[in-house]
Design an enzyme around this catalytic site. Structure first.
Site, PDB file in Angstrom:
ATOM      1  N   ARG A 151       3.599  16.652  88.063  1.00  0.00           N
ATOM      2  CA  ARG A 151       4.116  17.685  87.170  1.00  0.00           C
ATOM      3  C   ARG A 151       4.143  19.009  87.921  1.00  0.00           C
ATOM      4  NH1 ARG A 151       0.325  14.817  83.808  1.00  0.00           N
ATOM      5  NH2 ARG A 151       1.366  13.735  82.078  1.00  0.00           N
ATOM      6  N   LYS A 176      -2.669  16.662  82.147  1.00  0.00           N
ATOM      7  CA  LYS A 176      -2.794  17.137  80.781  1.00  0.00           C
ATOM      8  C   LYS A 176      -4.151  16.754  80.208  1.00  0.00           C
ATOM      9  CE  LYS A 176       2.071  17.320  79.409  1.00  0.00           C
ATOM     10  NZ  LYS A 176       3.086  16.832  78.456  1.00  0.00           N
ATOM     11  N   HIS A 245      10.870  18.458  86.820  1.00  0.00           N
ATOM     12  CA  HIS A 245      10.683  17.279  85.985  1.00  0.00           C
ATOM     13  C   HIS A 245      11.738  16.217  86.289  1.00  0.00           C
ATOM     14  CE1 HIS A 245       7.560  16.497  83.135  1.00  0.00           C
ATOM     15  NE2 HIS A 245       8.369  15.830  82.336  1.00  0.00           N
ATOM     16  N   ARG A 248      10.291  14.176  88.925  1.00  0.00           N
ATOM     17  CA  ARG A 248       9.274  13.287  88.337  1.00  0.00           C
ATOM     18  C   ARG A 248       9.956  12.088  87.665  1.00  0.00           C
ATOM     19  NH1 ARG A 248       3.983  13.029  86.119  1.00  0.00           N
ATOM     20  NH2 ARG A 248       3.888  12.568  83.882  1.00  0.00           N
ATOM     21  N   HIS A 271       0.356   9.040  82.015  1.00  0.00           N
ATOM     22  CA  HIS A 271       0.659   8.941  80.590  1.00  0.00           C
ATOM     23  C   HIS A 271      -0.505   8.304  79.848  1.00  0.00           C
ATOM     24  CE1 HIS A 271       5.322   9.003  81.242  1.00  0.00           C
ATOM     25  NE2 HIS A 271       4.792  10.213  81.220  1.00  0.00           N
ATOM     26  N   TYR A 280      11.456   4.862  80.654  1.00  0.00           N
ATOM     27  CA  TYR A 280      12.038   4.558  81.954  1.00  0.00           C
ATOM     28  C   TYR A 280      12.587   3.142  82.028  1.00  0.00           C
ATOM     29  CZ  TYR A 280       9.935   8.961  83.140  1.00  0.00           C
ATOM     30  OH  TYR A 280       9.609  10.285  83.139  1.00  0.00           O
TER      31      TYR A 280
END
Length: 304
Positions: A151, A176, A245, A248, A271, A280
């Protein structure tokens, strides 16, 4: 309740949220915008403007107002999530007797797939010789983005202390919700970072810990990284505006196309839920559908 009193409550809530859940500054900024928007909508109503005076029909009306002003389903969903959490917090402190947001859902909007570069476009973006010090730095950043699916905030936060791990083929980042993960780093990225590390001292101030620094010798900000990448994309003639992004997304899509290992991609992206990674598989299907259309005898169009 006055406007300043409502804003003060929002600030206290966000301070607690940032400390306890360790949300990113970007997330806190979005929550603040959503909650201050709620305060403005409440101020337009007759009465004392207290949070406890708001009912579910008011919330539905607020959503409709924001929708007519151009907010889409995803933005409204985020706003409702912020409002719902805020009212839950107020309820825990006895400031309200009910949560008017609980039963309100945002309007559905088309689910847009994340944009990704093709492998050829990614190679075109990265096959640039470093002509000067800033170009050498940029090459290291962009190779690392694409190699490891980082990120933007994760890359900007890297310190020179990570160089040993990088040269060993991995990098540890704080993602995150302060979740630490380790991701592999490819040979091209390791080579580009090593070249930059050898030149970094020409820019960095003596006490600067950041791996990537700007012309003033201090940590490079996220906005400047975005601008440098967009400029690289334009210089290389790519059709879409390139942003971090997108690299990414490209990393995830290309790894999935090659390996088919959804769990591995989930782990590398950091994630929390496999559902976030499954988007994806749609990108992968698009790739397969294109191959099918071009190669299957019964899919090819006949030409006269």
């Amino acid at each position: 309740m006055t406007v300043s009193e409502r804003a003060a409550s929002v600030s206290v809530y966000l301070d607690e949220l940032a400390q306890q859940r360790r949300l990113s500054p970007h997330t806190v900024t979005n929550y603040r915008r959503d909650l201050l928007s709620l305060c403005s909508l409440i101020a337009e109503l007759p009465g004392d403007g207290g949070f406890d005076s708001i009912q579910t029909p008011h919330i539905r009306r607020f959503v409709a107002q924001l929708h007519t002003r151009g907010l889409g389903g995803r933005s409204l969903g985020r706003s409702l999530s912020a409002w719902r959490g805020f009212y839950r917090w107020l309820g825990q402190r006895g400031a309200v007797t009910h949560n008017p947001v609980d039963s309100v859902r945002p309007p559905k909007s088309p689910k847009a797939l994340p944009k990704a570069l093709s492998p050829d476009e990614a190679n075109r973006l990265l096959e640039v010789a470093g002509e000067n010090l800033l170009a050498i730095r940029d090459q290291a950043m962009f190779e690392l983005f694409y190699s490891s699916g980082l990120r933007l905030a994760e890359l900007a936060a890297l310190d020179i202390s990570c160089l040993e791990d990088l040269q060993a083929g991995e990098v540890r980042v704080l993602g995150k919700r302060s979740k630490l993960r380790t991701v592999p780093v490819g040979s091209k990225a390791r080579e580009a970072v090593a070249i930059w590390a050898a030149q970094r001292g020409r820019l960095a101030t003596a006490d600067e810990k950041a791996l990537f620094v700007g012309q003033r010798g201090q940590r490079l900000g996220v906005r400047m990284i975005q601008l440098r990448l967009a400029r690289r994309g334009l210089t290389q003639g790519l059709p879409a505006r390139v942003h971090p992004h997108m690299l990414r997304h490209s990393f995830a899509s290309h790894v999935l196309q090659s390996s088919g290992d959804l769990r591995a991609v989930q782990e590398m992206l950091g994630h929390a839920s496999i559902a976030s990674t499954q988007i994806y598989t749609h990108l992968d299907f698009q790739h397969l559908a294109t191959v099918y259309d071009q190669s299957h005898p019964r899919a090819k169009r006949k030409t006269d």
